[in-house]
Design a protein around this motif. Structure first.
Motif, PDB file in Angstrom:
ATOM      1  N   ASN A  23       2.009  -3.050   5.688  1.00 14.30           N
ATOM      2  CA  ASN A  23       2.840  -3.460   4.347  1.00 14.30           C
ATOM      3  C   ASN A  23       3.918  -2.362   4.121  1.00 14.30           C
ATOM      4  OD1 ASN A  23       1.264  -5.791   4.176  1.00 14.30           O
ATOM      5  ND2 ASN A  23      -0.328  -4.987   2.469  1.00 14.30           N
ATOM      6  N   ARG A  56      -7.508  -5.964  -2.149  1.00 14.93           N
ATOM      7  CA  ARG A  56      -6.456  -6.432  -1.098  1.00 14.93           C
ATOM      8  C   ARG A  56      -7.098  -6.383   0.338  1.00 14.93           C
ATOM      9  NH1 ARG A  56      -1.291  -6.734  -3.289  1.00 14.93           N
ATOM     10  NH2 ARG A  56      -0.561  -6.072  -1.568  1.00 14.93           N
ATOM     11  N   GLU A 114      10.181 -11.430  -4.996  1.00 19.09           N
ATOM     12  CA  GLU A 114      10.090 -10.104  -5.787  1.00 19.09           C
ATOM     13  C   GLU A 114      10.905  -9.082  -5.682  1.00 19.09           C
ATOM     14  OE1 GLU A 114       5.225 -10.013  -6.238  1.00 19.09           O
ATOM     15  OE2 GLU A 114       6.396  -8.173  -6.350  1.00 19.09           O
ATOM     16  N   ASP A 129      -5.652   3.739  -6.165  1.00 24.43           N
ATOM     17  CA  ASP A 129      -5.722   2.354  -6.723  1.00 24.43           C
ATOM     18  C   ASP A 129      -6.635   1.599  -6.101  1.00 24.43           C
ATOM     19  OD1 ASP A 129      -5.036  -0.108  -7.277  1.00 24.43           O
ATOM     20  OD2 ASP A 129      -2.699   0.176  -6.728  1.00 24.43           O
ATOM     21  N   GLY A 132       4.821  -7.405   2.661  1.00 25.65           N
ATOM     22  CA  GLY A 132       4.067  -8.679   3.330  1.00 25.65           C
ATOM     23  C   GLY A 132       5.151  -9.587   4.067  1.00 25.65           C
ATOM     24  N   ARG A 183       4.792 -16.259   2.867  1.00 27.42           N
ATOM     25  CA  ARG A 183       4.382 -16.925   1.709  1.00 27.42           C
ATOM     26  C   ARG A 183       5.459 -16.564   0.567  1.00 27.42           C
ATOM     27  NH1 ARG A 183      -1.450 -15.878   0.276  1.00 27.42           N
ATOM     28  NH2 ARG A 183      -0.657 -14.557  -1.316  1.00 27.42           N
ATOM     29  N   ARG A 229       3.876   5.055  -0.651  1.00 19.65           N
ATOM     30  CA  ARG A 229       2.924   4.883  -1.677  1.00 19.65           C
ATOM     31  C   ARG A 229       2.441   3.549  -1.495  1.00 19.65           C
ATOM     32  NH1 ARG A 229       4.283   0.147  -4.356  1.00 19.65           N
ATOM     33  NH2 ARG A 229       6.403  -0.547  -3.922  1.00 19.65           N
ATOM     34  N   ARG A 230       2.355   2.678  -0.308  1.00 16.94           N
ATOM     35  CA  ARG A 230       2.256   1.418  -0.144  1.00 16.94           C
ATOM     36  C   ARG A 230       0.653   1.295   0.184  1.00 16.94           C
ATOM     37  NH1 ARG A 230       6.261  -2.727  -0.574  1.00 16.94           N
ATOM     38  NH2 ARG A 230       8.149  -1.420  -1.266  1.00 16.94           N
ATOM     39  N   ASP A 231       0.027   0.069   0.512  1.00 16.37           N
ATOM     40  CA  ASP A 231      -1.298   0.216   0.617  1.00 16.37           C
ATOM     41  C   ASP A 231      -1.955   0.179   2.021  1.00 16.37           C
ATOM     42  OD1 ASP A 231      -0.190  -2.279   1.194  1.00 16.37           O
ATOM     43  OD2 ASP A 231      -1.526  -3.521   0.135  1.00 16.37           O
ATOM     44  N   ARG A 291      -9.138  -9.287   0.871  1.00 20.90           N
ATOM     45  CA  ARG A 291      -8.346 -10.605   1.052  1.00 20.90           C
ATOM     46  C   ARG A 291      -7.700 -10.676   2.116  1.00 20.90           C
ATOM     47  NH1 ARG A 291      -3.166 -11.829  -0.923  1.00 20.90           N
ATOM     48  NH2 ARG A 291      -3.067  -9.585  -2.308  1.00 20.90           N
ATOM     49  N   PHE A 292      -6.998  -9.384   2.863  1.00 16.47           N
ATOM     50  CA  PHE A 292      -6.147  -9.682   3.998  1.00 16.47           C
ATOM     51  C   PHE A 292      -7.169  -9.650   4.939  1.00 16.47           C
ATOM     52  CE2 PHE A 292      -2.787  -6.735   1.705  1.00 16.47           C
ATOM     53  CZ  PHE A 292      -2.032  -7.982   1.363  1.00 16.47           C
ATOM     54  N   ASP A 323       9.559 -10.143  -0.332  1.00 17.91           N
ATOM     55  CA  ASP A 323       9.609  -8.947  -1.069  1.00 17.91           C
ATOM     56  C   ASP A 323      10.657  -8.086  -0.827  1.00 17.91           C
ATOM     57  OD1 ASP A 323       6.822  -9.470  -1.970  1.00 17.91           O
ATOM     58  OD2 ASP A 323       6.196  -8.850   0.217  1.00 17.91           O
ATOM     59  N   ASP A 355       4.459 -10.670   7.806  1.00 18.72           N
ATOM     60  CA  ASP A 355       4.258 -11.903   8.513  1.00 18.72           C
ATOM     61  C   ASP A 355       5.521 -12.216   9.400  1.00 18.72           C
ATOM     62  OD1 ASP A 355       2.068 -11.887   6.849  1.00 18.72           O
ATOM     63  OD2 ASP A 355       3.339 -12.818   5.049  1.00 18.72           O
ATOM     64  N   SER A 379      -7.492  -1.346  -6.643  1.00 19.83           N
ATOM     65  CA  SER A 379      -7.141  -2.820  -6.392  1.00 19.83           C
ATOM     66  C   SER A 379      -7.087  -3.012  -4.915  1.00 19.83           C
ATOM     67  CB  SER A 379      -5.842  -3.256  -7.050  1.00 19.83           C
ATOM     68  OG  SER A 379      -4.786  -2.850  -6.530  1.00 19.83           O
ATOM     69  N   ARG A 380      -6.676  -1.873  -4.140  1.00 25.77           N
ATOM     70  CA  ARG A 380      -6.452  -1.858  -2.791  1.00 25.77           C
ATOM     71  C   ARG A 380      -7.754  -2.436  -1.983  1.00 25.77           C
ATOM     72  NH1 ARG A 380      -3.143   3.725  -2.859  1.00 25.77           N
ATOM     73  NH2 ARG A 380      -1.146   2.799  -3.808  1.00 25.77           N
TER      74      ARG A 380
HETATM   75  P1  ATP Z   1       0.837 -11.429   0.341  1.00 25.26           P
HETATM   76  O1  ATP Z   1       1.075 -11.951   1.651  1.00 25.26           O
HETATM   77  O2  ATP Z   1      -0.462 -11.842  -0.215  1.00 25.26           O
HETATM   78  O3  ATP Z   1       2.043 -11.890  -0.652  1.00 25.26           O
HETATM   79  P2  ATP Z   1       1.992  -8.872   0.128  1.00 25.26           P
HETATM   80  O4  ATP Z   1       1.565  -7.929   1.018  1.00 25.26           O
HETATM   81  O5  ATP Z   1       3.415  -9.553   0.194  1.00 25.26           O
HETATM   82  O6  ATP Z   1       0.946 -10.174   0.748  1.00 25.26           O
HETATM   83  P3  ATP Z   1       2.190  -8.500  -2.726  1.00 25.26           P
HETATM   84  O7  ATP Z   1       0.993  -8.127  -3.462  1.00 25.26           O
HETATM   85  O8  ATP Z   1       3.009  -9.590  -2.847  1.00 25.26           O
HETATM   86  O9  ATP Z   1       1.370  -8.551  -1.301  1.00 25.26           O
HETATM   87  O10 ATP Z   1       2.870  -7.023  -2.407  1.00 25.26           O
HETATM   88  C1  ATP Z   1       3.866  -6.689  -1.838  1.00 25.26           C
HETATM   89  C2  ATP Z   1       3.850  -5.594  -1.096  1.00 25.26           C
HETATM   90  O11 ATP Z   1       4.008  -4.462  -2.284  1.00 25.26           O
HETATM   91  C3  ATP Z   1       2.776  -5.098  -0.289  1.00 25.26           C
HETATM   92  O12 ATP Z   1       3.164  -5.679   0.812  1.00 25.26           O
HETATM   93  C4  ATP Z   1       2.776  -3.614  -0.340  1.00 25.26           C
HETATM   94  O13 ATP Z   1       3.334  -2.987   0.399  1.00 25.26           O
HETATM   95  C5  ATP Z   1       3.005  -3.330  -1.946  1.00 25.26           C
HETATM   96  N1  ATP Z   1       1.735  -3.328  -2.719  1.00 25.26           N
HETATM   97  C6  ATP Z   1       1.303  -4.471  -3.422  1.00 25.26           C
HETATM   98  N2  ATP Z   1      -0.002  -3.823  -3.994  1.00 25.26           N
HETATM   99  C7  ATP Z   1       0.099  -2.572  -3.897  1.00 25.26           C
HETATM  100  C8  ATP Z   1      -0.971  -1.659  -3.891  1.00 25.26           C
HETATM  101  N3  ATP Z   1      -1.965  -2.242  -4.741  1.00 25.26           N
HETATM  102  N4  ATP Z   1      -1.013  -0.491  -3.652  1.00 25.26           N
HETATM  103  C9  ATP Z   1       0.150  -0.157  -2.587  1.00 25.26           C
HETATM  104  N5  ATP Z   1       1.003  -1.090  -2.408  1.00 25.26           N
HETATM  105  C10 ATP Z   1       1.051  -2.308  -2.793  1.00 25.26           C
END
Ligand code: ATP
Length: 526
Positions: A131, A177, A96, A171, A39, A51, A125-127, A180-181, A54, A43, A173-174
């Protein structure tokens, strides 16, 4: 080619940038390869609020806990399964550090096999494509953007796109996500992604969501800029009840939340670094039972958020009590008390204070009393040579402000009468020009740096400990800016008669000017 390091540097806040440097230094010293990922990259490129930070390392970040602590980071928790470290970096920056890894999904509903991997494998393996990018922070490749799925193109197209057809199955939970996005960015899902999303929803894949993913998604709501919008969107999609079966938008204190976000913006505009996440959780769950709230808290992986949320009411009550006592008997005392309070508490109390007097004091602190600063006669103080170069300047500026706040200096004449005894004697005239190498000139410039008001830091980021009360920022910052701007670029005028204001900085300059000018000219010729 885009210069992503430059983009990163201008998009991050100064504290976030320091955080990146801190993590970079620790990783470099440990000889571990480091990337800014997820993220944060999305961003930075898209222009949305960054926010949190990572990071992904090729190695085990859990081994670096001590190094991070030594470098000034606080450990806010960790996730043993995916070897992720949750940090709070100086200036309240959330970060993180995850291990680059693969996730092998063998059976629906079963947690994946995790294995250490390279960053390229990790991105797979990302969502979503937006991201799945990484920015190298390593010597030799610093600034290189890894974007194997064309995330930049999808950011430009404002689309959410999964990386492969099984993404939501592997997964679920995506699904949450994605909703949410979509609510936050107003980016729709790309066509095929939408089809997979609808199919996953119809087949109720969400029932296989892991407990830890639920906890992670609950916590993410706390950091949204418009949390109610996201909550409503999750509710429409039937995901809110996945996070907790009793949760609905009717359980939210919408007025309190709106007031909170408004006051937060007001504080940000005043220069505060304020983390509203605990207060956001308070309002989002205002009408849930104690038991439901305890269930939600148990699932959140970041314990710093859980503790802050749990303690927020008690801490606010303590502050309210102090604001009603002797400690806040006068405006100046109230100012001092609130200046040393944590901004998070001021924010929460501004919205929740039950006593009119407490609410009024906070209101004055954030508005009316700041205008009193404008009554400090800065031009006259400069005339009197009461400028930030004086070691006692912060105290004088603070005392004037306190007296003005309490109505003890009621007019400009009274204020000047108070100030006059602090005026230093005029400086001696400049020495006659000398030939040869004189002692190195000392300008007023270094002293000006100290014009920063002591305690300002605690005003914006204080941790609630009683510290010497700071003067308000503008009291010192205005004269600093003026004098600094004047003192630095002004060429030495050895022959001209120094004016009263300029006398001090100019007085010691000729020696330096004679010494350095020919040298500069010479080096320019070369
Ligand atoms: P936010 O702005 O909400 O923090 P983020 O994309 O940084 O958005 P995080 O939940 O902090 O969200 O996750 C960091 C990164 O980890 C994501 O950008 C994504 O690449 C990866 N990630 C998080 N959750 C998953 C998931 N369920 N499946 C795959 N990748 C994930």
């Amino acid at each position: 080619m885009a210069d992503y390091i430059y983009t990163m540097e201008i998009r991050l806040t100064p504290d976030q940038l320091k955080g990146v440097n801190l993590v970079q230094d620790v990783a470099r010293a440990a000889g571990i390869t480091l990337y800014l990922t997820g993220g944060a990259i999305r961003d930075i490129i898209s222009g949305f609020t960054i926010r949190d930070l990572d990071f992904t390392v090729q190695g085990n970040p859990l081994k670096l806990q001590k190094d991070f602590e030594r470098a000034g980071a606080q450990i806010a928790g960790h996730d043993e399964d995916v070897r992720t470290l949750f940090l709070v970096l100086p200036g309240n920056v959330r970060a993180e550090i995850g291990m680059a890894h693969t996730e092998q999904y063998d059976k629906i509903g079963k947690p994946p096999e995790i294995a250490p991997a390279s960053i390229q494998e990790d991105l797979r393996r990302r969502d979503f494509t937006v991201n799945a990018m990484a920015l190298s922070l390593n010597e030799g490749s610093r600034g290189l953007l890894l974007d194997p799925f064309n995330g930049v193109a999808d950011i430009e197209a404002k689309l959410l796109r999964i990386l492969h057809n099984y993404s939501f199955v592997e997964d679920p939970s995506r699904l949450i996500r994605a909703a949410r996005f979509a609510a936050r960015f107003h980016w729709p899902m790309e066509e095929r992604t939408q089809q997979r999303y609808d199919a996953a929803k119809e087949n109720n894949y969400i029932e296989h969501i892991s407990r830890s993913a639920v906890g992670h998604e609950i916590a993410q709501l706390a950091h949204e800029d418009d949390p109610l919008n996201v909550v409503r969107s999750l509710e429409r999609e039937d995901w809110l009840k996945v996070l907790h079966p009793h949760w609905s938008s009717a359980k939210v204190d919408a007025n309190g939340l709106a007031q909170l976000m408004k006051t937060r913006q007001q504080m940000v505009d005043l220069g505060y670094t304020v983390d509203p996440s605990a207060a956001v959780m308070h309002f989002l769950t205002a009408r849930l039972s104690e038991k439901d709230i305890a269930d939600l808290r148990r699932q959140i992986p970041r314990k710093d958020l859980v503790e802050a949320w749990r303690d927020i009411e008690d801490h606010a009550k303590d502050l309210a009590k102090r604001l009603m006592g002797k400690e806040a008997a006068t405006p100046s005392r109230t100012w001092n008390l609130l200046s040393s309070a944590r901004p998070e508490m001021i924010l929460f109390l501004a919205v929740t204070a039950r006593h009119q007097s407490v609410a009024q004091k906070i209101k004055n602190f954030l508005t009316k009393w700041r205008q009193v600063q404008q009554r400090i006669p800065l031009p006259e103080m400069t005339e009197l040579l009461i400028t930030p170069q004086l070691p006692e300047y912060p105290k004088i500026a603070r005392d004037v402000f306190m007296l003005l706040l309490d109505g003890k200096l009621r007019s400009r004449t009274e204020t000047l009468k108070f100030l006059k005894p602090f005026a230093p004697p005029p400086p001696p005239p400049p020495p006659p020009p000398r030939r040869g190498r004189g002692p190195k000139a000392v300008t007023g410039a270094p002293a000006l740096v100290t014009g920063k008001v002591p305690g300002k830091k605690s005003e914006t980021k204080g941790k609630g400990k009683a510290e010497p009360a700071p003067a308000p920022a503008p009291v010192a910052s205005v004269p600093v800016a003026k004098t600094h701007a004047k003192a630095k670029p002004e060429p030495p005028k050895a022959k001209s008669k120094p004016t009263k204001q300029a006398a001090k900085p100019v007085a010691k300059r000729p020696a330096k000017a004679r010494k350095t000018a020919p040298k500069k000219a010479k080096s320019r010729k070369r």
